[in-house]
Write a protein that holds these residues in place. Structure first.
Motif, PDB file in Angstrom:
ATOM      1  N   ALA A  75       1.652   8.389  13.175  1.00 17.46           N
ATOM      2  CA  ALA A  75       1.588   7.265  14.100  1.00 17.46           C
ATOM      3  C   ALA A  75       0.298   6.455  13.966  1.00 17.46           C
ATOM      4  CB  ALA A  75       1.740   7.768  15.534  1.00 17.46           C
ATOM      5  N   GLN A  76      -0.804   7.105  13.575  1.00 17.23           N
ATOM      6  CA  GLN A  76      -2.068   6.382  13.460  1.00 17.23           C
ATOM      7  C   GLN A  76      -2.331   5.880  12.038  1.00 17.23           C
ATOM      8  OE1 GLN A  76      -5.026   9.267  14.640  1.00 17.23           O
ATOM      9  NE2 GLN A  76      -5.326  10.015  12.557  1.00 17.23           N
ATOM     10  N   MET A  77      -1.470   6.235  11.122  1.00 20.29           N
ATOM     11  CA  MET A  77      -1.675   5.904   9.712  1.00 20.29           C
ATOM     12  C   MET A  77      -1.690   4.390   9.491  1.00 20.29           C
ATOM     13  SD  MET A  77       0.354   7.498   6.462  1.00 20.29           S
ATOM     14  CE  MET A  77       1.954   6.962   7.056  1.00 20.29           C
ATOM     15  N   GLY A  78      -2.692   3.935   8.740  1.00 24.60           N
ATOM     16  CA  GLY A  78      -2.764   2.530   8.383  1.00 24.60           C
ATOM     17  C   GLY A  78      -3.089   1.595   9.528  1.00 24.60           C
ATOM     18  N   ARG A  79      -3.717   2.111  10.563  1.00 25.74           N
ATOM     19  CA  ARG A  79      -4.024   1.285  11.734  1.00 25.74           C
ATOM     20  C   ARG A  79      -5.506   1.397  12.080  1.00 25.74           C
ATOM     21  NH1 ARG A  79      -0.141   3.216  16.278  1.00 25.74           N
ATOM     22  NH2 ARG A  79      -0.979   1.350  17.326  1.00 25.74           N
ATOM     23  N   GLU A  80      -6.162   0.252  12.188  1.00 26.39           N
ATOM     24  CA  GLU A  80      -7.572   0.193  12.562  1.00 26.39           C
ATOM     25  C   GLU A  80      -8.436   1.106  11.686  1.00 26.39           C
ATOM     26  OE1 GLU A  80      -8.128   0.745  16.752  1.00 26.39           O
ATOM     27  OE2 GLU A  80      -6.423  -0.534  17.272  1.00 26.39           O
ATOM     28  N   ARG A  81      -8.173   1.032  10.389  1.00 29.08           N
ATOM     29  CA  ARG A  81      -8.925   1.787   9.386  1.00 29.08           C
ATOM     30  C   ARG A  81      -8.813   3.295   9.545  1.00 29.08           C
ATOM     31  NH1 ARG A  81      -8.362  -1.875   6.451  1.00 29.08           N
ATOM     32  NH2 ARG A  81      -9.700  -3.711   6.396  1.00 29.08           N
ATOM     33  N   SER A  82      -7.720   3.759  10.151  1.00 26.74           N
ATOM     34  CA  SER A  82      -7.503   5.206  10.204  1.00 26.74           C
ATOM     35  C   SER A  82      -7.167   5.760   8.829  1.00 26.74           C
ATOM     36  CB  SER A  82      -6.372   5.540  11.187  1.00 26.74           C
ATOM     37  OG  SER A  82      -6.780   5.298  12.509  1.00 26.74           O
ATOM     38  N   GLY A  83      -6.706   4.886   7.924  1.00 31.48           N
ATOM     39  CA  GLY A  83      -6.424   5.300   6.559  1.00 31.48           C
ATOM     40  C   GLY A  83      -4.974   5.683   6.344  1.00 31.48           C
ATOM     41  N   TYR A  84      -4.660   5.842   5.069  1.00 29.07           N
ATOM     42  CA  TYR A  84      -3.305   6.241   4.667  1.00 29.07           C
ATOM     43  C   TYR A  84      -3.282   7.636   4.041  1.00 29.07           C
ATOM     44  CZ  TYR A  84      -1.596   1.473   5.459  1.00 29.07           C
ATOM     45  OH  TYR A  84      -1.240   0.274   6.037  1.00 29.07           O
ATOM     46  N   TYR A  85      -4.406   8.360   4.120  1.00 27.16           N
ATOM     47  CA  TYR A  85      -4.508   9.728   3.594  1.00 27.16           C
ATOM     48  C   TYR A  85      -4.323   9.782   2.080  1.00 27.16           C
ATOM     49  CZ  TYR A  85      -3.531  10.271   8.563  1.00 27.16           C
ATOM     50  OH  TYR A  85      -3.550  10.127   9.927  1.00 27.16           O
ATOM     51  N   VAL A  86      -4.594   8.676   1.417  1.00 26.55           N
ATOM     52  CA  VAL A  86      -4.497   8.645  -0.041  1.00 26.55           C
ATOM     53  C   VAL A  86      -5.318   7.454  -0.550  1.00 26.55           C
ATOM     54  CG1 VAL A  86      -2.426   7.199  -0.043  1.00 26.55           C
ATOM     55  CG2 VAL A  86      -2.898   8.663  -2.009  1.00 26.55           C
ATOM     56  N   CYS A  87      -6.007   7.653  -1.654  1.00 25.74           N
ATOM     57  CA  CYS A  87      -6.748   6.563  -2.321  1.00 25.74           C
ATOM     58  C   CYS A  87      -7.571   5.737  -1.336  1.00 25.74           C
ATOM     59  CB  CYS A  87      -5.785   5.651  -3.086  1.00 25.74           C
ATOM     60  SG  CYS A  87      -4.909   6.452  -4.433  1.00 25.74           S
ATOM     61  N   ASP A  88      -8.392   6.417  -0.511  1.00 20.92           N
ATOM     62  CA  ASP A  88      -9.192   5.699   0.481  1.00 20.92           C
ATOM     63  C   ASP A  88     -10.092   4.649  -0.164  1.00 20.92           C
ATOM     64  OD1 ASP A  88      -8.190   7.106   2.706  1.00 20.92           O
ATOM     65  OD2 ASP A  88      -9.574   8.756   2.337  1.00 20.92           O
ATOM     66  N   TRP A  89     -10.572   4.933  -1.354  1.00 18.06           N
ATOM     67  CA  TRP A  89     -11.457   3.994  -2.039  1.00 18.06           C
ATOM     68  C   TRP A  89     -10.755   2.667  -2.332  1.00 18.06           C
ATOM     69  CZ3 TRP A  89      -9.743   2.366  -6.831  1.00 18.06           C
ATOM     70  CH2 TRP A  89      -8.728   3.131  -7.417  1.00 18.06           C
ATOM     71  N   LEU A  90      -9.429   2.707  -2.424  1.00 17.90           N
ATOM     72  CA  LEU A  90      -8.674   1.501  -2.764  1.00 17.90           C
ATOM     73  C   LEU A  90      -8.011   0.866  -1.544  1.00 17.90           C
ATOM     74  CD1 LEU A  90      -7.497  -0.398  -4.935  1.00 17.90           C
ATOM     75  CD2 LEU A  90      -5.597   1.226  -5.183  1.00 17.90           C
ATOM     76  N   VAL A  91      -7.304   1.680  -0.753  1.00 17.08           N
ATOM     77  CA  VAL A  91      -6.476   1.114   0.321  1.00 17.08           C
ATOM     78  C   VAL A  91      -7.177   1.095   1.675  1.00 17.08           C
ATOM     79  CG1 VAL A  91      -4.353   1.786  -0.845  1.00 17.08           C
ATOM     80  CG2 VAL A  91      -5.363   3.333   0.833  1.00 17.08           C
ATOM     81  N   ASN A  92      -8.347   1.744   1.772  1.00 21.81           N
ATOM     82  CA  ASN A  92      -9.042   1.775   3.068  1.00 21.81           C
ATOM     83  C   ASN A  92     -10.504   1.357   2.936  1.00 21.81           C
ATOM     84  OD1 ASN A  92      -8.549   2.204   5.861  1.00 21.81           O
ATOM     85  ND2 ASN A  92      -9.707   4.122   5.797  1.00 21.81           N
ATOM     86  N   HIS A  93     -10.790   0.549   1.902  1.00 22.17           N
ATOM     87  CA  HIS A  93     -12.134   0.005   1.693  1.00 22.17           C
ATOM     88  C   HIS A  93     -13.195   1.092   1.622  1.00 22.17           C
ATOM     89  CE1 HIS A  93     -10.760  -4.154   2.285  1.00 22.17           C
ATOM     90  NE2 HIS A  93      -9.984  -3.655   3.242  1.00 22.17           N
ATOM     91  N   GLY A  94     -12.825   2.241   1.071  1.00 24.43           N
ATOM     92  CA  GLY A  94     -13.776   3.319   0.896  1.00 24.43           C
ATOM     93  C   GLY A  94     -14.034   4.155   2.134  1.00 24.43           C
ATOM     94  N   PRO A  96     -13.165   6.994   4.608  1.00 25.32           N
ATOM     95  CA  PRO A  96     -12.287   8.176   4.574  1.00 25.32           C
ATOM     96  C   PRO A  96     -11.230   8.120   5.668  1.00 25.32           C
ATOM     97  CG  PRO A  96     -14.596   8.815   4.405  1.00 25.32           C
ATOM     98  CD  PRO A  96     -14.581   7.361   4.767  1.00 25.32           C
ATOM     99  N   SER A  97     -10.028   8.559   5.345  1.00 21.54           N
ATOM    100  CA  SER A  97      -8.968   8.629   6.354  1.00 21.54           C
ATOM    101  C   SER A  97      -9.386   9.573   7.476  1.00 21.54           C
ATOM    102  CB  SER A  97      -7.673   9.134   5.717  1.00 21.54           C
ATOM    103  OG  SER A  97      -7.166   8.194   4.789  1.00 21.54           O
ATOM    104  N   MET A  98      -8.922   9.266   8.680  1.00 21.29           N
ATOM    105  CA  MET A  98      -9.304  10.045   9.856  1.00 21.29           C
ATOM    106  C   MET A  98      -8.915  11.516   9.707  1.00 21.29           C
ATOM    107  SD  MET A  98     -10.856   8.382  12.235  1.00 21.29           S
ATOM    108  CE  MET A  98     -11.297   6.669  12.584  1.00 21.29           C
ATOM    109  N   GLY A  99      -9.854  12.397  10.040  1.00 15.64           N
ATOM    110  CA  GLY A  99      -9.588  13.822  10.017  1.00 15.64           C
ATOM    111  C   GLY A  99      -9.283  14.375  11.393  1.00 15.64           C
ATOM    112  N   PHE A 100      -9.065  13.486  12.343  1.00  5.89           N
ATOM    113  CA  PHE A 100      -8.709  13.904  13.698  1.00  5.89           C
ATOM    114  C   PHE A 100      -7.713  12.892  14.249  1.00  5.89           C
ATOM    115  CE2 PHE A 100     -12.390  11.147  13.883  1.00  5.89           C
ATOM    116  CZ  PHE A 100     -12.080  10.248  14.880  1.00  5.89           C
ATOM    117  N   VAL A 101      -6.991  13.276  15.282  1.00  8.39           N
ATOM    118  CA  VAL A 101      -6.005  12.388  15.899  1.00  8.39           C
ATOM    119  C   VAL A 101      -6.693  11.504  16.928  1.00  8.39           C
ATOM    120  CG1 VAL A 101      -3.949  12.269  17.358  1.00  8.39           C
ATOM    121  CG2 VAL A 101      -4.077  13.963  15.521  1.00  8.39           C
TER     122      VAL A 101
END
Length: 205
Positions: A75-94, A96-101
């Protein structure tokens, strides 16, 4: 001046053989990695958005957690820079994807904007998340793309997380684009599912 060496007939045959082996043997496995054929070939929610894709991959992973424990990560994926849990350097501007809910986000709803130009198409809590983007310029092609996540109970406990990536690429280079992107997506989906599994199971401990 030394002449540039040309590939020998043996090298050309070897390259052609490797390409043929990839297309005939490895490629079909990449398109349905860790997924039973009955799931890989079965219609899933959202297939109607892109009715005739020229790229489709389906993967699945078993998670030792109930759907309610997995859904918050989706539910939080790809929202407000929470990340997509993959290729953070590319899809999340470097970042890291959130490690907590995160508890400060509203539940995803159809029409909501997401990072990277995507938007939510369908969201059913603890069941289905579908998002996508349309007419996206990707170096040699323009594509419509959707990403689907489905949660289904496993027979002996836990949950199956099924992911399906579908794209329709436009332009003269669409077939080349699809062939090049298939292994990229396959590896990315594998990494993403593994991270979602680890995070969901950790939250149960």
């Amino acid at each position: 001046m030394a002449k540039k060496s040309q590939p020998s007939g043996r090298q050309i045959l070897a390259a052609a053989g490797a390409a043929a082996a990839y297309y005939v043997f490895l490629r079909p496995q990449l398109l349905k990695w860790h997924t039973h054929p009955s799931v890989a070939e079965h219609p899933l929610p959202g297939d109607e958005v892109i009715t005739q894709p020229n790229l489709q991959l389906t993967q699945a992973i078993g998670i030792d957690a109930p759907a309610d424990a997995i859904w918050p990560w989706l539910a939080q994926m790809g929202r407000e820079r929470s990340g997509y849990y993959v290729c953070d350097w590319l899809v999340n501007h470097g970042v890291p994807s959130m490690g907590f809910v995160r508890r400060d986000m509203p539940s995803p709803e159809a029409g909501m904007s997401m990072d990277g130009g995507f938007h939510v198409i369908q969201a059913e809590p603890s069941n289905v998340l579908l998002f996508g983007a349309f007419s996206v310029n990707r170096w040699i092609a323009t594509v419509d793309t959707t990403s689907l996540y489905v949660l289904k109970p496993r027979e002996h406990g836990g949950t199956w997380l099924i992911m399906r990536q579908r794209e329709y690429a436009f332009g003269l280079m669409r077939q080349i684009y699809s062939l090049l992107m298939e292994p990229v997506y396959a590896l990315g989906m594998h990494q993403q599912l593994a991270r979602l599994k680890a995070l969901s199971e950790r939250s149960m401990s």
